[in-house]
Motif scaffolding. Structure first.
Motif, short mmCIF file in Angstrom:
data_model
loop_
_atom_site.label_atom_id
_atom_site.label_comp_id
_atom_site.label_asym_id
_atom_site.label_seq_id
_atom_site.Cartn_x
_atom_site.Cartn_y
_atom_site.Cartn_z
N THR A 4 -39.43 -104.60 -14.27
CA THR A 4 -38.64 -103.99 -15.04
C THR A 4 -37.01 -104.59 -14.57
OG1 THR A 4 -40.02 -102.07 -14.92
CG2 THR A 4 -37.45 -101.70 -15.25
N VAL A 5 -36.94 -104.85 -13.42
CA VAL A 5 -35.56 -105.29 -12.95
C VAL A 5 -35.28 -106.62 -13.85
CG1 VAL A 5 -34.46 -106.23 -11.13
CG2 VAL A 5 -35.57 -104.27 -10.77
N LEU A 6 -36.12 -107.51 -13.85
CA LEU A 6 -36.02 -108.85 -14.52
C LEU A 6 -35.61 -108.77 -15.69
CD1 LEU A 6 -36.09 -111.71 -14.04
CD2 LEU A 6 -38.60 -111.67 -14.61
N GLU A 7 -36.50 -107.63 -16.72
CA GLU A 7 -35.94 -107.47 -17.94
C GLU A 7 -34.62 -107.08 -18.21
OE1 GLU A 7 -38.83 -104.99 -19.71
OE2 GLU A 7 -40.43 -106.50 -20.17
N GLY A 8 -34.33 -106.10 -17.05
CA GLY A 8 -33.13 -105.61 -17.37
C GLY A 8 -31.80 -106.69 -17.07
N VAL A 9 -32.17 -107.48 -16.05
CA VAL A 9 -31.40 -108.62 -15.69
C VAL A 9 -30.86 -109.40 -16.85
CG1 VAL A 9 -30.84 -110.39 -14.48
CG2 VAL A 9 -31.63 -108.35 -13.21
N ILE A 10 -32.08 -109.86 -17.64
CA ILE A 10 -32.06 -110.78 -18.52
C ILE A 10 -31.22 -110.37 -19.80
CG2 ILE A 10 -33.49 -111.86 -20.50
CD1 ILE A 10 -35.85 -112.13 -18.60
N GLN A 11 -31.41 -109.03 -19.90
CA GLN A 11 -30.59 -108.24 -20.95
C GLN A 11 -29.13 -108.34 -20.59
OE1 GLN A 11 -32.24 -104.35 -21.51
NE2 GLN A 11 -33.95 -105.01 -22.52
N GLU A 12 -28.99 -107.94 -19.31
CA GLU A 12 -27.42 -108.14 -19.06
C GLU A 12 -26.86 -109.39 -18.99
OE1 GLU A 12 -27.41 -106.02 -15.06
OE2 GLU A 12 -27.90 -104.12 -15.87
N ARG A 13 -27.88 -110.36 -18.60
CA ARG A 13 -27.21 -111.88 -18.76
C ARG A 13 -26.85 -112.10 -20.13
NH1 ARG A 13 -30.28 -116.58 -18.71
NH2 ARG A 13 -31.31 -115.51 -20.28
N ASP A 14 -27.62 -112.02 -21.21
CA ASP A 14 -27.51 -112.09 -22.30
C ASP A 14 -26.38 -111.40 -23.02
OD1 ASP A 14 -29.73 -113.33 -22.53
OD2 ASP A 14 -31.16 -111.87 -23.59
N LEU A 15 -25.85 -110.41 -22.59
CA LEU A 15 -24.45 -109.71 -22.62
C LEU A 15 -23.46 -110.05 -22.01
CD1 LEU A 15 -25.79 -105.96 -22.71
CD2 LEU A 15 -25.24 -107.33 -24.63
N GLY A 16 -23.75 -111.00 -20.93
CA GLY A 16 -22.57 -111.54 -20.44
C GLY A 16 -22.09 -111.11 -18.99
#
Length: 463
Positions: free
Chosen positions: A376-388
């Motif tokens: 779950t954390v990894l999915e969230g971090v990827i989303q936040e990375r995509d948002l910058g």
């Protein structure tokens, strides 16, 4: 967003591997144990050693039985009776002799020394049988350890391969972001470094797996196929630690071996003390002889017989008997100390294996929770990375946490299986008979029963 699909697929890899890797034609633990039982050289060597120990019983029993022998011999002699040189046509005197006879010898009393030696030999044969059972347990446990090393090694290798795909995707993503001006060279360099680390970890996992497969083949006699972690031997485990300890103390071959060692040492002490007593033996012979000369006349013959007895009482042996008694007494004390040590070691092994099962259960639960949360954390971090709001390094670190959790789950599952079989080993129940393996049980008991027929040798001669 395509990386999330890769993430979700890899997140379930370890759990799915535990259920899907044991597909049709899987090589189960039972099959590996069965093949190893038939193949293991150590087990065959222990069986031969037990049979060799049984021969000591026969040799000891021979001390109470008679020895019977037969002999036959003859001579042909020539002589010059006159003592002068032979003239042409003269013939020397010749004579022929033939003898045949039977002999009988038996010790009728030796202060019960032979009885003690027979008891020592029987205890030694019993100890060798228990040693065979102990070797059997150790071999089967080594097979389980090798089996789980291959199984977990394959799962870890698959995990390393998934990591490589993930790092390659992250490196491509970082490069694409740099090309459009949204990323930095630092992101690319960090992704390249993690990819290099992943490649090294993958190669290390390959080497470890190859070694584990070689070990598996050494024990089982064949290369590992599609392994399946499932087994139904957990029902052999008692419900309480006290029950497990009770079974171990009553039936573990190492403890029974130690008890047989005490019996052998006691009999050895009795035999050493008996050596200082009187002995009595009887002997007899019956023979016939026949002779014939070329001087003419009928041959002569006759027979003879004798019967005798002897009583011998040791008076002084130069200290040999006294030293033998002291040595035997020390060995008896040592056997009792060894037995106490065996009890303590088995008790320790049972407690350690029992704790290992409890610890593995807790580790599996913790690892499963860690895998779920890390995913779950990894999915969230990827989303936040995509948002910058996060960097590529944050994604790589989250992936490392997820990988660590998956490795812990693989290792904990393997440790649970090994701890289960270790407890069976510590209880003395990791045997082909207890596991219900479809094999012919290796035992020297029928051989021992057969060779104790000491009159077999005489019947063979008569027949």
């Amino acid at each position: 967003m395509k990386y999330r699909g890769i993430l979700r697929a890899s997140a379930l890899a370890v759990i799915v591997a535990c259920t899907s890797s044991g597909a049709a034609q899987a090589q189960s633990i039972t099959q590996a144990l069965t093949a190893a039982y038939e193949h293991a050289p150590d087990l065959q060597a222990a069986l031969l050693s037990a049979k060799a120990s049984a021969e000591n019983i026969v040799q000891a029993k021979s001390g109470k039985l008679p020895t019977v022998g037969a002999s036959i011999g003859g001579t042909q002699s020539f002589s010059n009776a006159s003592g002068q040189a032979l003239l042409l046509g003269d013939h020397p005197v010749s004579s022929s002799q033939l003898q045949a006879g039977l002999s009988y010898n038996q010790t009728i009393f030796d202060n019960f020394q032979t009885d003690a030696q027979i008891e020592a030999a029987r205890a030694g044969a019993e100890a060798a049988e228990y040693q065979l059972r102990n070797t059997e347990q150790n071999v089967l446990l080594q097979v389980v350890q090798a089996y789980m090393a291959v199984l977990s090694g394959r799962e870890l290798l698959a995990l390393r391969e998934e990591n490589l795909r993930f790092f390659e995707a992250q490196l491509q993503s970082a490069q694409d972001r740099l090309d459009v001006g949204e990323g930095t060279r630092i992101d690319v360099a960090q992704a390249q470094a993690r990819l290099a680390q992943g490649q090294a970890a993958y190669r290390a996992a390959q080497g470890t797996l190859e070694t584990s497969q070689a070990t598996f083949q050494r024990y089982v006699g064949a290369r590992p196929q599609n392994l399946s972690p499932g087994h139904n031997y957990g029902n052999l485990i008692p419900r309480t630690l006290e029950a497990a300890l009770g079974e171990a103390e009553l039936g573990h071959p190492a403890i029974l071996l130690a008890k047989a060692g005490i019996r052998a040492a006691q009999a050895g002490s009795d035999a050493a003390q008996a050596a200082g007593g009187p002995t009595a033996s009887v002997s007899g012979s019956l023979g016939t002889n026949w002779s014939q000369s070329n001087r003419g006349g009928a041959g002569t013959g006759g027979w003879s017989a004798s019967l005798g007895f002897q009583v011998s009482i040791p008076i002084y042996s130069g200290g040999r008997i006294g030293s033998a008694v002291r040595k035997a007494n020390l060995e008896q004390i040592k056997s009792e100390v060894d037995a106490m040590s065996a009890y303590d070691q088995i008790r320790e092994a049972v407690i350690s294996a029992w704790s290992g099962i409890q610890s593995a259960d807790a580790q599996i639960q913790a690892a499963q929770a860690a895998v779920s949360s890390s995913n779950t954390v990894l999915e969230g971090v990827i989303q936040e990375r995509d948002l910058g709001t996060r960097t590529t390094l944050d994604v790589l670190n989250a992936q490392a946490d997820l990988t660590t959790a998956r490795e812990s789950l693989i290792n904990a599952s393997s440790n649970k299986t090994i701890a289960t079989f270790s407890l069976l080993n510590a209880m003395g129940r990791l045997t082909a008979r207890d596991l219900g393996l479809a094999v012919e049980i290796k035992t020297a008991v029928p051989y021992t029963q057969a060779v104790e027929d000491v009159w077999q040798e005489l019947r063979t001669v008569v027949e």
